[in-house]
Scaffold this motif. Sequence first.
Motif, PDB file in Angstrom:
ATOM      1  N   GLN A  48      -2.008   2.347 -39.095  1.00  0.00           N
ATOM      2  CA  GLN A  48      -3.217   2.896 -38.475  1.00  0.00           C
ATOM      3  C   GLN A  48      -3.706   2.003 -37.338  1.00  0.00           C
ATOM      4  N   LYS A  49      -3.603   0.698 -37.517  1.00  0.00           N
ATOM      5  CA  LYS A  49      -4.004  -0.226 -36.455  1.00  0.00           C
ATOM      6  C   LYS A  49      -3.168   0.006 -35.199  1.00  0.00           C
ATOM      7  N   ALA A  50      -1.864   0.195 -35.382  1.00  0.00           N
ATOM      8  CA  ALA A  50      -0.979   0.447 -34.236  1.00  0.00           C
ATOM      9  C   ALA A  50      -1.258   1.817 -33.622  1.00  0.00           C
ATOM     10  N   TYR A  51      -1.572   2.790 -34.464  1.00  0.00           N
ATOM     11  CA  TYR A  51      -1.869   4.145 -33.992  1.00  0.00           C
ATOM     12  C   TYR A  51      -3.142   4.156 -33.145  1.00  0.00           C
ATOM     13  N   ASN A  52      -4.138   3.403 -33.567  1.00  0.00           N
ATOM     14  CA  ASN A  52      -5.446   3.439 -32.908  1.00  0.00           C
ATOM     15  C   ASN A  52      -5.421   2.901 -31.483  1.00  0.00           C
ATOM     16  N   VAL A  53      -4.426   2.099 -31.136  1.00  0.00           N
ATOM     17  CA  VAL A  53      -4.384   1.541 -29.777  1.00  0.00           C
ATOM     18  C   VAL A  53      -3.511   2.378 -28.835  1.00  0.00           C
ATOM     19  N   LEU A  54      -2.923   3.463 -29.351  1.00  0.00           N
ATOM     20  CA  LEU A  54      -2.166   4.352 -28.474  1.00  0.00           C
ATOM     21  C   LEU A  54      -3.123   5.051 -27.511  1.00  0.00           C
ATOM     22  N   PRO A  55      -2.727   5.226 -26.247  1.00  0.00           N
ATOM     23  CA  PRO A  55      -3.633   5.865 -25.279  1.00  0.00           C
ATOM     24  C   PRO A  55      -3.888   7.326 -25.628  1.00  0.00           C
ATOM     25  N   HIS A  56      -5.110   7.776 -25.403  1.00  0.00           N
ATOM     26  CA  HIS A  56      -5.471   9.176 -25.628  1.00  0.00           C
ATOM     27  C   HIS A  56      -5.273   9.963 -24.335  1.00  0.00           C
ATOM     28  N   THR A  57      -4.620  11.099 -24.457  1.00  0.00           N
ATOM     29  CA  THR A  57      -4.345  11.941 -23.298  1.00  0.00           C
ATOM     30  C   THR A  57      -4.757  13.370 -23.623  1.00  0.00           C
ATOM     31  N   PRO A  58      -5.924  13.818 -23.176  1.00  0.00           N
ATOM     32  CA  PRO A  58      -6.366  15.196 -23.441  1.00  0.00           C
ATOM     33  C   PRO A  58      -5.345  16.202 -22.936  1.00  0.00           C
ATOM     34  N   TYR A  59      -5.307  17.376 -23.576  1.00  0.00           N
ATOM     35  CA  TYR A  59      -4.264  18.347 -23.257  1.00  0.00           C
ATOM     36  C   TYR A  59      -4.225  18.740 -21.779  1.00  0.00           C
ATOM     37  N   PRO A  60      -5.356  18.991 -21.105  1.00  0.00           N
ATOM     38  CA  PRO A  60      -5.265  19.343 -19.675  1.00  0.00           C
ATOM     39  C   PRO A  60      -4.567  18.262 -18.845  1.00  0.00           C
ATOM     40  N   VAL A  61      -4.839  16.994 -19.172  1.00  0.00           N
ATOM     41  CA  VAL A  61      -4.170  15.896 -18.466  1.00  0.00           C
ATOM     42  C   VAL A  61      -2.689  15.869 -18.828  1.00  0.00           C
ATOM     43  N   LEU A  62      -2.401  16.099 -20.102  1.00  0.00           N
ATOM     44  CA  LEU A  62      -1.012  16.127 -20.558  1.00  0.00           C
ATOM     45  C   LEU A  62      -0.233  17.235 -19.858  1.00  0.00           C
ATOM     46  N   LYS A  63      -0.839  18.413 -19.743  1.00  0.00           N
ATOM     47  CA  LYS A  63      -0.172  19.537 -19.077  1.00  0.00           C
ATOM     48  C   LYS A  63       0.080  19.218 -17.605  1.00  0.00           C
ATOM     49  N   SER A  64      -0.883  18.595 -16.946  1.00  0.00           N
ATOM     50  CA  SER A  64      -0.696  18.215 -15.541  1.00  0.00           C
ATOM     51  C   SER A  64       0.424  17.189 -15.403  1.00  0.00           C
ATOM     52  N   ALA A  65       0.469  16.235 -16.328  1.00  0.00           N
ATOM     53  CA  ALA A  65       1.532  15.228 -16.303  1.00  0.00           C
ATOM     54  C   ALA A  65       2.893  15.880 -16.518  1.00  0.00           C
ATOM     55  N   ALA A  66       2.942  16.879 -17.407  1.00  0.00           N
ATOM     56  CA  ALA A  66       4.200  17.590 -17.657  1.00  0.00           C
ATOM     57  C   ALA A  66       4.660  18.337 -16.408  1.00  0.00           C
ATOM     58  N   ASP A  67       3.715  18.942 -15.691  1.00  0.00           N
ATOM     59  CA  ASP A  67       4.059  19.652 -14.453  1.00  0.00           C
ATOM     60  C   ASP A  67       4.611  18.684 -13.406  1.00  0.00           C
ATOM     61  N   LEU A  68       3.982  17.519 -13.285  1.00  0.00           N
ATOM     62  CA  LEU A  68       4.461  16.511 -12.333  1.00  0.00           C
ATOM     63  C   LEU A  68       5.838  15.989 -12.736  1.00  0.00           C
ATOM     64  N   LEU A  69       6.051  15.852 -14.038  1.00  0.00           N
ATOM     65  CA  LEU A  69       7.347  15.383 -14.529  1.00  0.00           C
ATOM     66  C   LEU A  69       8.449  16.367 -14.143  1.00  0.00           C
ATOM     67  N   ALA A  70       8.161  17.661 -14.264  1.00  0.00           N
ATOM     68  CA  ALA A  70       9.141  18.686 -13.903  1.00  0.00           C
ATOM     69  C   ALA A  70       9.459  18.636 -12.408  1.00  0.00           C
ATOM     70  N   LEU A  71       8.436  18.447 -11.587  1.00  0.00           N
ATOM     71  CA  LEU A  71       8.653  18.345 -10.139  1.00  0.00           C
ATOM     72  C   LEU A  71       9.490  17.113  -9.803  1.00  0.00           C
ATOM     73  N   ALA A  72       9.215  16.013 -10.488  1.00  0.00           N
ATOM     74  CA  ALA A  72       9.982  14.786 -10.258  1.00  0.00           C
ATOM     75  C   ALA A  72      11.441  14.986 -10.643  1.00  0.00           C
ATOM     76  N   ALA A  73      11.676  15.641 -11.777  1.00  0.00           N
ATOM     77  CA  ALA A  73      13.047  15.883 -12.224  1.00  0.00           C
ATOM     78  C   ALA A  73      13.803  16.742 -11.221  1.00  0.00           C
TER      79      ALA A  73
END
Length: 285
Positions: free
Chosen positions: A135-160
């Motif tokens: 749990q200690k290790a889990y709690n320090v993982l960065p939080h990425t809200p879904y809209p940001v995650l979706k935007s990052a996924a779109d950018l990843l596809a363009l990069a690929a």
Amino acid sequence: MGTVFNKKELLVLLQDFHCLTGLRSAVFDSYGIEVLAYPPELPAYCRLIRSVPDGKTGCYLCDQAACRKATRQKQTIIYPCHAGLIEVITPVQIDGAVVGFLLLSHIVQGADEQSEWSYAQKCCSAYAIDKTALQKAYNVLPHTPYPVLKSAADLLALAAAALYQKGLTRLAAGSAQEKLSRYLAEHLDETLTNETICRDLSLSRTGLYYLSRQLYGCGINEQITHLRIQKAMKLLCDTNLSNAQICQQIGFLDDNYFYRVFRKQTGLTPRQYRDSILADTAKTE
């Protein structure tokens, strides 16, 4: 090795993704093996998972399953990993062949922290890892809200999609993958059979089957049809050739069969497709 990556330039891309998103990004080869990542080290949560043999195996199997799915679908996928986190994978393609993957990994959305942690804990329960440490290790993982995650996924596809054009990846000269890709491009106007391809490339039928599945996510005949329809679309767009003339250039022996396959693949007849291109061109002039 079938794919060559420009690691120096790719590292800059991965660093940029990390700067924008705070997420770990990675490049995998066509076999689903990590080639490069930034940051290079895994987060503590994943190190704990992989410290257990079953957890390490689970990570490997999860990565392999994601690569197979991305190869089949040839699109970006957002999916839950075996350890209860979210990951994003997108295929890197050269002329329809999947030659590698870009990934964003170890993601927590943070929309409902308690339920997300409960789900992750349940996923990892079989690994017998100390709950407090996990749990200690889990709690320090960065939080990425879904809209940001979706935007990052779109950018990843363009990069690929841009990796090949920018020279950051290519099929290794003389590799089985490169030979098959080049062979199909050079012989698309001919009658291609499994026997002919196997003979000319010194492959067994089983070898051709697995190579096609690895590169294209489908059987060789399905890929040949896909390439022929792609070329037909270009010819319909760029030339005034008749259906019969196009058939000669893409290896279809019968223009009625070409008509049926084209409509099945695109949802339009060849004439409808050409007319739609002409109409779009007229609007922009």
